[in-house]
Design an enzyme around this catalytic site. Structure first.
Site, PDB file in Angstrom:
ATOM      1  N   ASP A  93      -5.821   7.443  -3.478  1.00 50.05           N
ATOM      2  CA  ASP A  93      -6.996   6.644  -3.138  1.00 50.05           C
ATOM      3  C   ASP A  93      -6.637   5.349  -2.395  1.00 50.05           C
ATOM      4  O   ASP A  93      -7.537   4.598  -2.016  1.00 50.05           O
ATOM      5  CB  ASP A  93      -7.842   6.347  -4.384  1.00 50.05           C
ATOM      6  CG  ASP A  93      -7.073   5.648  -5.491  1.00 50.05           C
ATOM      7  OD1 ASP A  93      -5.878   5.960  -5.691  1.00 50.05           O
ATOM      8  OD2 ASP A  93      -7.662   4.784  -6.174  1.00 50.05           O
ATOM      9  N   HIS A  94      -5.342   5.116  -2.175  1.00 53.58           N
ATOM     10  CA  HIS A  94      -4.908   3.906  -1.471  1.00 53.58           C
ATOM     11  C   HIS A  94      -4.258   4.189  -0.116  1.00 53.58           C
ATOM     12  O   HIS A  94      -4.017   3.256   0.640  1.00 53.58           O
ATOM     13  CB  HIS A  94      -3.956   3.090  -2.350  1.00 53.58           C
ATOM     14  CG  HIS A  94      -4.641   2.516  -3.547  1.00 53.58           C
ATOM     15  ND1 HIS A  94      -4.963   1.183  -3.660  1.00 53.58           N
ATOM     16  CD2 HIS A  94      -5.109   3.107  -4.672  1.00 53.58           C
ATOM     17  CE1 HIS A  94      -5.588   0.983  -4.817  1.00 53.58           C
ATOM     18  NE2 HIS A  94      -5.688   2.129  -5.447  1.00 53.58           N
ATOM     19  N   ASP A 132      -3.624  -2.009  -7.290  1.00 52.68           N
ATOM     20  CA  ASP A 132      -3.932  -1.667  -8.685  1.00 52.68           C
ATOM     21  C   ASP A 132      -2.952  -2.397  -9.598  1.00 52.68           C
ATOM     22  O   ASP A 132      -1.741  -2.334  -9.370  1.00 52.68           O
ATOM     23  CB  ASP A 132      -3.774  -0.166  -8.907  1.00 52.68           C
ATOM     24  CG  ASP A 132      -4.866   0.633  -8.214  1.00 52.68           C
ATOM     25  OD1 ASP A 132      -5.750   0.014  -7.596  1.00 52.68           O
ATOM     26  OD2 ASP A 132      -4.839   1.875  -8.303  1.00 52.68           O
TER      27      ASP A 132
END
Lengths: 303, 303
Positions: A64-65, A207
């Protein structure tokens, strides 16, 4: 300096929030922090052009990054980009990007320059630098601080008049740091200029659980963009996965004395984010929970 | 059988159209044809669940057709999928998917089964099959036909009454293909059932110039989803890049005697698609130019 919250969701996208990406418009260039799947299309809906991205900083290698990188790189080529693109991230970034640029059929039209960074490294740029520190996630992760160089102080019209310097080209020279003479007298810039003003500072955590490194990196930031995966009631679970609650992000923002805290990486479990924002506001007043594509102009603290 | 036009744009996304993906709801399972970046989020906005996808068919290895696969695979795992996922595509698919499932940190919770196909190959499934043929693009590309097995004919209430068969369980048995007896007489299904009805057929071309293989593959299709990158005036340029104009798609649809033609892979140059649709309608009346997320129920031709 313009912050664009390109994607603000955590782990996987939802109809409301795309996965992570944060853009910083710096004059004519755009810095991109993380690039989840769908980032290029999000950017097409924002005020910044994806073609203007000069540097991408990847916090870590969870999908997701970074899964938006190959599509972004390809669309830049299809739109005939010529300028080199720089990509920075933790150890392994060079290898990962090499794989990403070799997926399927693709002919780049420009150079992609990749560099692995480690905690403490700094990239010096024109008028600003980007420094990284280790975050505390369940895989190696970097947080990044963008710091502008100090700017000249304010020109004092009053002092200039008192000293008898005539308005016009001499003012511009003094503002540009030159010593000037008038009517046989010599005037140095410090006689009419205030003290240098510190540049703006923006910190992006990727994160992370709350950690000392990020508290240090974020000290005095004008904007801190911090992981806020859960509300306070699910803090333990968030921490177990290497994430922060919104309350923890706010506690860190208070300790680091930042001006504004932005909560991002909101778990897709939250359609309603009122509690996340409240948990943070109880600790730190100047907090926002941006929607995707919200933008924020970052002004100098002293005008 | 429900067609979902998940992404209808060509080469790179625009705010209006995402890159290619076409889904076919078949009862409880979903077949996905191509999976450009952002497909998982598009599916989250549609009526079909991304978790229900049983098989993905990749037409070719240009980024706008497959870069959504790793994110989709990862989100399925993050949502705790257990069922295996099958992926089919041209030679090289196994190798590509192996790379895609090894990007960054990712632990699958289910098995991904990948199989390379070549022109003429067929995947037999429960109640339908998926057959592929070479398309004509600038890299190896497959077009796919989904063909339902023939369905039993219609039960004639009239004939059953004429023959003196009493309404009730005997009707069900005859409809299920069983021979029954009543009052000393034997009745076979063919005495009360009409001729078998052909199943539905849907053809998806991927990127292609008009070609004989696709004309053959598309013969009699209920729905043909065809590359229509440009309007007729830019046909030569479209062909040079291995694409079709909307007029060419319509010409092929007419020759193949399809029921409905859907124009997709619309170049991002077209914000306004009136001319594309008109160029096609001049040649073939039953044509649609779907927007992203439009859906179409495909009924049996004979009710």
């Amino acid at each position: 300096m313009r912050a664009v919250f390109v994607g603000t969701g955590g782990s996987w996208p939802s109809p409301e929030r795309n996965v992570m990406a944060f853009a910083l418009g710096m004059g004519r260039e755009v810095l991109l922090f993380d690039c989840g799947e769908g980032t290029q299309r999000q950017l097409m809906r924002s005020s910044v052009s994806f073609m203007r991205i000069s540097k991408i900083f990847v916090s870590h290698f969870h999908g997701d990054h970074f899964l938006g990188i190959p599509g972004l790189i390809q669309s830049m080529a299809l739109n005939d980009r010529k300028e080199p693109l720089e990509i920075y991230g933790p150890a392994g970034t060079e290898e990962l990007v090499q794989t990403l640029t070799r997926l399927g059929y693709f002919t780049p039209t420009y150079e992609v320059r990749v560099k692995d960074m480690q905690s403490g490294d700094e990239v010096k740029c024109d008028g600003y630098s980007v420094r990284c520190m280790d975050a505390s996630h369940n895989v190696p992760t970097l947080a990044f601080a963008v710091e502008e160089e100090p700017r000249p102080g304010k020109f004092s019209l009053e002092k200039a008049k008192e000293l008898g310097i005539p308005a016009g080209p001499l003012y511009s020279k003094l503002q540009a740091g030159e010593t000037v003479t008038h009517a046989g007298k010599t005037f140095t810039p410090d006689m009419v200029m205030g003290p240098p003003r510190r540049g703006r500072k923006v910190v992006y955590t990727g994160d992370t659980k709350p950690c000392a490194e990020i508290e240090e990196l974020a000290a005095g930031a004008d904007l801190l963009v911090h992981d806020a995966t859960s509300a306070a009631d699910l803090e333990e679970k968030a921490n177990a996965y290497g994430h922060s609650s919104s309350r923890q992000a706010a506690e860190l923002a208070a300790k680091a004395k930042v001006r504004t805290l932005a909560l991002v990486h909101i778990s897709p479990r939250y359609e309603e984010t009122g509690q996340l924002l409240k948990d943070a506001k109880d600790v730190f007043p100047n907090v926002i929970l941006p929607k995707d594509l919200d933008e924020l102009e970052i002004r100098l603290a002293d005008g």
